[in-house]
Every structure is written in structure tokens, then in C-alpha cells.
Scaffold this active site. Structure first.
Site, PDB file in Angstrom:
ATOM      1  CD  GLU A   1      -2.874  -1.330   0.566  1.00 31.84           C
ATOM      2  OE1 GLU A   1      -3.230  -0.299  -0.032  1.00 31.84           O
ATOM      3  OE2 GLU A   1      -3.408  -2.436   0.415  1.00 31.84           O
TER       4      GLU A   1
ATOM      5  CB  CYS B   1      -2.590   6.359   2.301  1.00 34.49           C
ATOM      6  SG  CYS B   1      -3.830   5.375   3.145  1.00 34.49           S
TER       7      CYS B   1
END
Ligand code: NAP
Length: 534
Positions: free
Chosen positions: A267, A306
Site C-alpha cells: 500500500e 494515504c
């Protein structure tokens, strides 16, 4: 909770608490954890001198079999107990988040309560798997004309360790959103939190270990350097990495993956977009929803998410109205020390991140105009110039297609760029110039108008989040990662997948085709359930 004298936080490996550098009395091997507002040293971490071979062997050979002796339902019950244990310690966790992450309480909640909610969700989902020890992948399929010989696909938990190398921005949720799936699958966890905010992760592990919920060695924590961890990764281990694309690239080249074929889930950075559809003119509800969400995403956790909106796209004709409306909201953001109740947005996580964010803003300003800069004449409440506080900055690029940097530079702070598009087709193209992102959100007064762009954007995004006036109160937010939905994204975002309900179990299992006499293939269904689709 915050310690009067900074202590060296211990690591928990092979079922034991072990101090790092103190074993060698070499204080240079310690790293200080710093309050990003006051500059005070809060604690130290060190992973120097740990017996990593013993740590991995104990987790693999002692904890793994003990975890897998439990059924899925029994492991789900353990998740429920973990959630309950963490719930009783929330005040301690909030105090650490304030001191070590510089977050206001509502931002700490995203991390801490988000972690507890995710664990509780997996406890409920996992309970439905009951007494099973095996997951089935579809029906038996005959391989012979008379059906005497057949095949059935089964999932079994991988007999290794799940190593998590985590980012600094979610020390609580970042552990538990991964550990929920791993532990439910029966795979022991070793977590290496990002050093700067490792304290919260370490304490949560300590509380769960003390509660005796899991078989010994099921959950280990290593604070400090990651040196040597990947060298211990074997063919049946799995690694989850969350962090920057640069670090991910280094990790992917390690022999653990190139030679031993361990699996890695990444990720990484993401240039997420929010798109206001052309119908959503100023004065309409969808316009207001878009404006509110862009401002919120820029300021929640000081933009250190994020999934945060980095590019807010509007048709050129609505550019000025959107700029003014977003700026008006940002101007109300009181920035400073999260201990002061008037403060709505705390600091960045460290002085290093502040430097990186200010450098990133300057980099984008080479091609984008500055529409709002809260740092001009900023007064940070109860926080000096050396604090890691940065106020929101809205940049603008009327001709979105002419930009380059805004489409490939993630500034990990309270920063977004308003990007103009000529028509919806161009907006889709611009969003995809992020080269694969975690999330894109759409805002329109017409739900059906969002169908075509949602599908056009789906191949480049892990999640498409669509909002119209009918879901004003019920929508879960552009940047909120719900455990029921997939989290991850293709391409630049790392190519990973997490969460998505019980889909998360897939990463921690090995799928095998078992071929044999029909009686054997039928017997595989004992003690087993079909792999759940949600
Ligand atoms: P980072 O520097 O890549 O660090 C991430 C983790 O990797 C930390 O635990 C770090 O440890 C460790 N690490 C660094 N170098 C390593 C190496 N050579 N070998 C093994 N481990 C290593 O990223 P960051 O600056 O902490 O995190 C911010 C980034 O994470 C942002 O770009 C953001 O987009 C991304 N992020 C993505 C998601 C997502 O879900 N997609 C979520 C959050 C953050 P140390 O801390 O000890 O250096």
C-alpha cells in the site's frame, strides 16, 4: 500515560519482552520518539541485538500451529476480546496520540476507534465461519467421464508468519486492520511500526499480550530498525508493507520475494482525486458536498492520510467558485497544539515531515498558483515556530491537462490542488494520470450520471466513492477506509488489496487443487465452509 522520564520501549519477540540497545548498552542504537509540537523526547526504541531467528521460528512453529488448532469462529472470538481489551485502554492511547502524533482528539479517533471498529467488524464476520478449519473454493468438478475422479479447490492458512512493515500515520489502525485478517486466518503476526510513532503500536500489543487472549507468540512487535527482518522471510511467509513507493521498490527487490517467492502486499503513495461533475454548479447540494469533503480531507489528520484528496477536479467554469468556497472553509481551521481545545488541526508527525511537506508545496508551486495559504502570517495556537505545524494550502491549476507535477507528486500533508477540466472525459483522463490510486470520489446531483465515470475510473482505482444529495448523511466519506470495502489500489498505489470484509482472508491462505477419488473430494467438505464472498 506520558512518561516523566523517557523509557526504552521493549520489543516482544518469541513470547518474551526484550529491550533492544540496552542489551549492548550502546545508546547510539536507540532512536528517540519526539513530541512534534514541543520537541520533547517521549521514549526510545531499539531493535538492536534481537534474536530475529528465534522470533520468526517461535512465531512460525509454536504460535502458528496453536492458532490454527482453533477454528475460524474461535479466532473471531479472540478478535472480539482484543477489541474489548483495547476499548478499556482508550484514554492511554489518546494521550499517546496527542503527544507522539500531534493529533487532535477527533483525528486520534480515526486511528484508535477506527482500529477497534475494524476488529469488531472482523469478529462478527469471522463468527459466521463457525467451527470450520478449511475454506472451500467452489464445488467439486469431475475430471473423469464417470465422475469417479474429481477435483476440489481448498484454501488453507499459510503455515508462516505475517510481517507488517507499517507507516507512521496510523500506528493503531495500521496494525489492526491487517492483524484482524491475519489472526482470523490463523497466521501469527510480527509488526514493525514506523519508528517515529511506534509507541502506540507497542502499547496496544503489550495490552493484548497482558490480557492473554492469543496463544503465546501470535503477536510480536519489533520497534526500531527493520534491518534483518526480510532476511528471515521464508517461502510461506507473507509481508504487508505500507509506506512510500521508494521503500516499496527497495523491498520488492529483496531475495525474500525474488528468490524465495514469499508474497508481498504493498500500500503506497496515491494521488487520489475528487471529481465534481459538470451538473453540480455552485448553489447545488452536490457542489456543497464536494467543497465540504475537499476541505475536510485536507485537514483530517493534517492531510496525513494515504486516501486524502490530493487533486480536486472541477469544470473550468466552476473553478473560481470552488476555489473561493474551499478557501473560506480552510480559513476557519485553527491550527496548533492539540492539547488546546480551540485547535481543530494539530501538527504533522515530525519535523522531517514538515520539511518534506514544505518542499513538496514549493515543488507544486512551480506549476500551480496558490489559491489559499494558511501559513501566511499564521499564528499557531500554543505552538512555536519549531513545532511541526503546517496550515492548509490550496493550490490551483486551471488547465489540468497542462500540469505534470500535480499528477505525480504526493505531498503528505494539508495540501491539495484544485484542477480544472474541460469536460467529464478529460476529468477521467486526468484522474488516471495518477497512474493508479486508492480512491476517487464523484459528486453530482444525479446518481445515474455517475455510472459511466464510476465504471470508467474503476480500472485505475481501488475504490470509487460516489455522493449525491440523497446520501448526504449516510455516506462514509472519501478518505474513510471501511472494513467492509476493499482498501488498496493498482499501479502507483502499490497494487495491493486489504480489507473488503472476508476477502481479506485470501492473502493469508494458500489455494490448492485436491484431486482424487470422488469419496475423498466429498470428504473435504467436513469441517469446512465455502470461502465467503463478503
Ligand atoms: P516509508 O519511509 O516508506 O516507511 C514506511 C515503513 O517502512 C516504516 O516502518 C519504515 O521504518 C520502513 N522502512 C523504511 N526503509 C526500509 C527498508 N529499507 N527496509 C525495510 N523497511 C523500511 O514511509 P513513511 O514516510 O513512513 O510513510 C508515508 C507514506 O506512506 C506516504 O507516502 C503514504 O502515501 C504512504 N501510506 C500509504 C498507505 C496506504 O494504505 N496505501 C497508508 C499510509 C501511508 P522506519 O520508520 O523505522 O524508517
Amino acid at each position: 500515560m506520558v512518561m516523566s522520564t523517557p523509557a526504552l520501549l521493549e520489543n516482544y519477540v518469541a513470547g518474551q519482552w526484550v529491550a533492544g540497545a540496552s542489551r549492548t548498552s550502546n545508546t547510539s542504537e536507540r532512536t528517540a520518539l519526539i513530541d512534534p509540537v514541543t520537541g520533547e523526547t517521549l521514549a526510545y526504541v531499539s531493535s538492536a541485538g534481537l534474536d530475529l531467528d528465534a522470533a520468526f521460528t517461535f512465531a512460525r512453529e509454536t504460535a502458528g500451529p496453536a492458532l490454527r488448532a482453533l477454528s475460524y469462529g474461535e479466532r473471531a472470538q479472540r478478535l472480539s476480546q482484543i477489541a474489548a481489551t483495547l476499548q478499556t485502554k482508550r484514554d492511554d492511547y489518546y494521550a499517546i496520540a496527542t503527544a507522539n502524533s500531534g493529533t487532535v482528539a477527533t483525528d486520534s479517533a480515526v486511528d484508535i476507534d477506527g482500529a477497534i471498529y475494524t476488529l469488531s467488524t472482523y469478529a462478527k464476520l469471522g463468527a459466521a465461519l463457525g467451527d470450520a478449519h478449511t475454506l472451500l473454493d467452489g464445488a467439486a468438478v469431475p475430471l473423469a467421464k464417470d465422475a469417479s475422479f474429481a477435483v476440489r479447490h481448498v484454501f488453507r492458512p499459510t503455515p508462516g508468519v505475517a510481517l507488517f512493515i507499517n507507516a507512521f500515520n496510523f500506528p493503531a489502525w495500521g496494525l489492526w486492520e491487517k492483524a484482524a485478517g491475519a489472526l482470523l486466518a490463523g497466521v501469527p503476526v510480527i509488526v514493525k511500526p514506523a519508528t517515529s510513532t511506534a509507541w502506540l503500536t507497542q502499547l496496544m500489543v503489550a495490552d493484548v499480550v497482558a490480557a492473554g487472549i492469543l496463544p503465546p507468540g501470535s503477536l510480536s512487535v519489533i520497534c526500531g530498525s527493520a534491518a534483518g527482518l526480510l532476511d528471515r522471510i521464508g517461502p510461506f511467509d507473507v509481508v504487508s508493507f505500507t509506506g512510500s513507493a521508494d521503500t516499496a521498490a527497495t523491498l520488492r527487490a529483496h531475495p525474500a520475494f525474488t528468490q524465495r517467492s514469499a508474497r508481498i502486499n504493498v500500500e503506497a503513495d496515491s494521488l487520489n482525486s475528487a471529481i465534481l461533475l459538470p451538473d453540480a454548479a455552485p448553489g447545488t447540494t452536490a457542489f456543497d458536498q464536494f467543497v465540504r469533503e475537499v476541505a475536510r480531507e485536507m485537514t483530517v489528520k493534517s492531510g496525513q492520510k494515504c486516501t486524502a484528496i490530493r487533486r480536486a477536479m472541477v469544470s473550468v467554469e466552476h473553478f473560481d467558485a470552488a476555489a473561493a468556497a474551499i478557501a473560506e472553509r480552510l480559513a476557519k481551521t485553527v491550527v496548533g497544539n492539540p492539547r488546546n481545545e480551540t485547535v481543530k488541526m494539530g501538527s504533522l508527525v515530525s519535523a522531517a515531515q514538515k520539511r518534506a511537506v514544505l518542499d513538496g508545496i514549493a515543488h507544486l508551486q512551480a506549476e500551480a498558483e496558490t489559491l489559499y495559504d494558511g501559513n501566511r502570517d499564521a499564528v499557531f495556537v500554543d505552538a512555536g515556530p519549531d513545532s511541526a505545524c503546517v496550515a492548509p494550502v490550496l493550490l490551483g491549476l486551471r488547465d489540468g491537462a497542462a500540469g505534470k507535477r500535480v499528477h505525480d507528486t504526493e505531498v503528505f500533508g494539508p495540501v491539495a490542488t484544485l484542477v480544472g477540466y474541460r469536460d467529464l472525459d478529460e476529468a477521467v483522463v486526468l484522474a488516471k494520470r495518477g497512474q493508479g490510486s486508492l480512491v476517487v470520489s464523484l459528486y453530482s446531483n444525479d446518481a445515474i450520471a455517475m455510472r459511466a465515470p464510476a465504471l470508467a475510473l474503476a480500472d485505475a482505482h481501488g475504490r470509487v466513492h460516489a455522493v449525491d444529495p440523497s446520501v448526504g448523511k449516510t455516506q462514509t466519506g472519501h478518505g474513510n477506509v471501511m472494513p467492509q470495502s476493499l482498501h488498496g489500489g493498482p499501479g502507483r498505489a502499490g497494487g495491493g488489496e486489504e480489507l473488503g470484509g472476508l476477502r481479506a482472508l485470501r492473502f493469508y491462505h494458500v489455494r490448492t487443487a485436491v484431486q482424487g477419488p470422488a469419496a475423498l473430494v466429498e470428504a473435504l467438505t467436513q469441517d469446512a465452509v465455502e470461502f465467503p464472498k463478503s
